[in-house]
Design a protein around this motif. Structure first.
Motif, PDB file in Angstrom:
ATOM      1  N   ARG A  90       0.961  -1.033   0.184  1.00 34.07           N
ATOM      2  CA  ARG A  90      -0.164  -0.168   0.139  1.00 34.07           C
ATOM      3  C   ARG A  90       1.169   0.977   0.264  1.00 34.07           C
ATOM      4  NH1 ARG A  90      -2.418   4.145   0.179  1.00 34.07           N
ATOM      5  NH2 ARG A  90      -4.080   4.253   0.868  1.00 34.07           N
ATOM      6  N   LYS A  91       1.846   1.354   0.911  1.00 40.45           N
ATOM      7  CA  LYS A  91       2.604   2.411   1.017  1.00 40.45           C
ATOM      8  C   LYS A  91       3.047   2.708  -0.540  1.00 40.45           C
ATOM      9  CE  LYS A  91       6.606   3.894   3.255  1.00 40.45           C
ATOM     10  NZ  LYS A  91       8.294   3.395   4.173  1.00 40.45           N
ATOM     11  N   PHE A  92       4.015   1.333  -1.523  1.00 47.95           N
ATOM     12  CA  PHE A  92       4.485   1.269  -2.741  1.00 47.95           C
ATOM     13  C   PHE A  92       3.465   2.624  -3.593  1.00 47.95           C
ATOM     14  CE2 PHE A  92       5.547  -0.752  -6.430  1.00 47.95           C
ATOM     15  CZ  PHE A  92       7.347   0.047  -6.360  1.00 47.95           C
ATOM     16  N   VAL A  93       2.763   1.750  -3.345  1.00 50.27           N
ATOM     17  CA  VAL A  93       1.352   2.880  -4.660  1.00 50.27           C
ATOM     18  C   VAL A  93       0.891   3.401  -4.130  1.00 50.27           C
ATOM     19  CG1 VAL A  93      -0.934   2.333  -5.173  1.00 50.27           C
ATOM     20  CG2 VAL A  93       0.405   0.160  -4.620  1.00 50.27           C
ATOM     21  N   SER A  94       1.304   3.853  -3.158  1.00 53.68           N
ATOM     22  CA  SER A  94       1.457   5.793  -2.785  1.00 53.68           C
ATOM     23  C   SER A  94       2.127   6.250  -2.949  1.00 53.68           C
ATOM     24  CB  SER A  94       0.575   5.937  -1.620  1.00 53.68           C
ATOM     25  OG  SER A  94       0.449   7.324  -0.858  1.00 53.68           O
ATOM     26  N   GLU A  95       3.284   5.659  -2.660  1.00 51.64           N
ATOM     27  CA  GLU A  95       4.732   6.727  -2.990  1.00 51.64           C
ATOM     28  C   GLU A  95       4.686   7.024  -4.923  1.00 51.64           C
ATOM     29  OE1 GLU A  95       7.734   4.316  -1.524  1.00 51.64           O
ATOM     30  OE2 GLU A  95       7.436   5.052   0.647  1.00 51.64           O
ATOM     31  N   LEU A  96       4.473   5.968  -6.170  1.00 54.83           N
ATOM     32  CA  LEU A  96       4.050   5.799  -6.713  1.00 54.83           C
ATOM     33  C   LEU A  96       3.189   6.987  -7.294  1.00 54.83           C
ATOM     34  CD1 LEU A  96       4.314   1.644  -8.418  1.00 54.83           C
ATOM     35  CD2 LEU A  96       5.572   4.131  -8.729  1.00 54.83           C
ATOM     36  N   VAL A  97       2.061   6.657  -7.030  1.00 57.02           N
ATOM     37  CA  VAL A  97       1.187   7.879  -7.651  1.00 57.02           C
ATOM     38  C   VAL A  97       0.998   8.897  -6.562  1.00 57.02           C
ATOM     39  CG1 VAL A  97       0.056   5.873  -8.982  1.00 57.02           C
ATOM     40  CG2 VAL A  97      -1.307   5.970  -6.408  1.00 57.02           C
ATOM     41  N   GLY A  98       0.657   8.825  -5.480  1.00 55.95           N
ATOM     42  CA  GLY A  98       1.015   9.916  -4.762  1.00 55.95           C
ATOM     43  C   GLY A  98      -0.683   9.403  -3.819  1.00 55.95           C
ATOM     44  N   GLU A  99      -0.793   9.801  -2.547  1.00 53.44           N
ATOM     45  CA  GLU A  99      -1.554   9.023  -1.550  1.00 53.44           C
ATOM     46  C   GLU A  99      -2.850   9.763  -1.654  1.00 53.44           C
ATOM     47  OE1 GLU A  99      -3.877   7.329   1.466  1.00 53.44           O
ATOM     48  OE2 GLU A  99      -1.312   7.258   0.825  1.00 53.44           O
TER      49      GLU A  99
END
Length: 171
Positions: A90-99
């Motif tokens: 979840r953190k990785f996805v957030s870092e990729l596209v922005g929370e």
């Protein structure tokens, strides 16, 4: 400015290059069945690209990272269970596209129903729990409301004056 990553997989490169605003790509773990005999069958209308070569290869994160570097994506959709079951993912996805660009849906039935509306279903070799992620194609413009992405009748609703306000916060 660094050049975009070049995708070597011929079909995946073609799909990513043809994505239009609001079209979606589903990045699936190895356990996401695609046959008619699956627990939740995938529509036969959805194209499948199987990249899995061995357990863990490639991972959902590998594919997400490369696709985000190669294409234009404005958002990601994950299950609401991902934050608890797979916090690193979840953190990785957030870092990729922005929370602010990560949307969450209930795993069943909403997230699985959305699989049948994606442009392509990309199977990986990943065995992580709740790693599945949907990328939403975009470009610099106002974000598409999640309610529009998840509703097969959003355009009719808009015509009937029932569409959600695109400026309203998501529920």
């Amino acid at each position: 400015m660094a050049p975009k990553v070049r995708l070597l997989h011929e079909r995946l490169a073609a799909v990513v290059s043809q994505l239009r605003h609001g079209e979606m790509v589903y990045i699936a773990d190895a356990g996401s069945g695609t046959s008619a005999a699956s627990l939740v069958p995938l529509s036969p209308q959805v194209e499948t690209i199987d990249l899995g070569i061995a357990p863990g290869l490639p991972s959902v994160g590998d594919v997400l990272s490369v696709l985000c570097e190669a294409g234009d994506f404005e958002a990601a959709i994950v299950t609401e269970d991902m934050i608890r079951a797979n916090p690193e993912g979840r953190k990785f996805v957030s870092e990729l596209v922005g929370e602010e660009n990560v949307h969450e849906l209930r795993y069943l039935p909403e997230f699985y129903q959305l699989r049948d509306r994606v442009k392509v279903f990309v199977q990986t070799g990943d065995y992580s729990v709740h790693a599945n992620t949907i990328l939403v194609a975009g470009y610099p413009s106002p974000p598409i409301p999640l309610k529009w992405l998840t509703s097969p009748t959003w355009f009719q609703d808009l015509s009937d004056g029932q569409a959600p306000d695109s400026t309203a916060p998501e529920a």
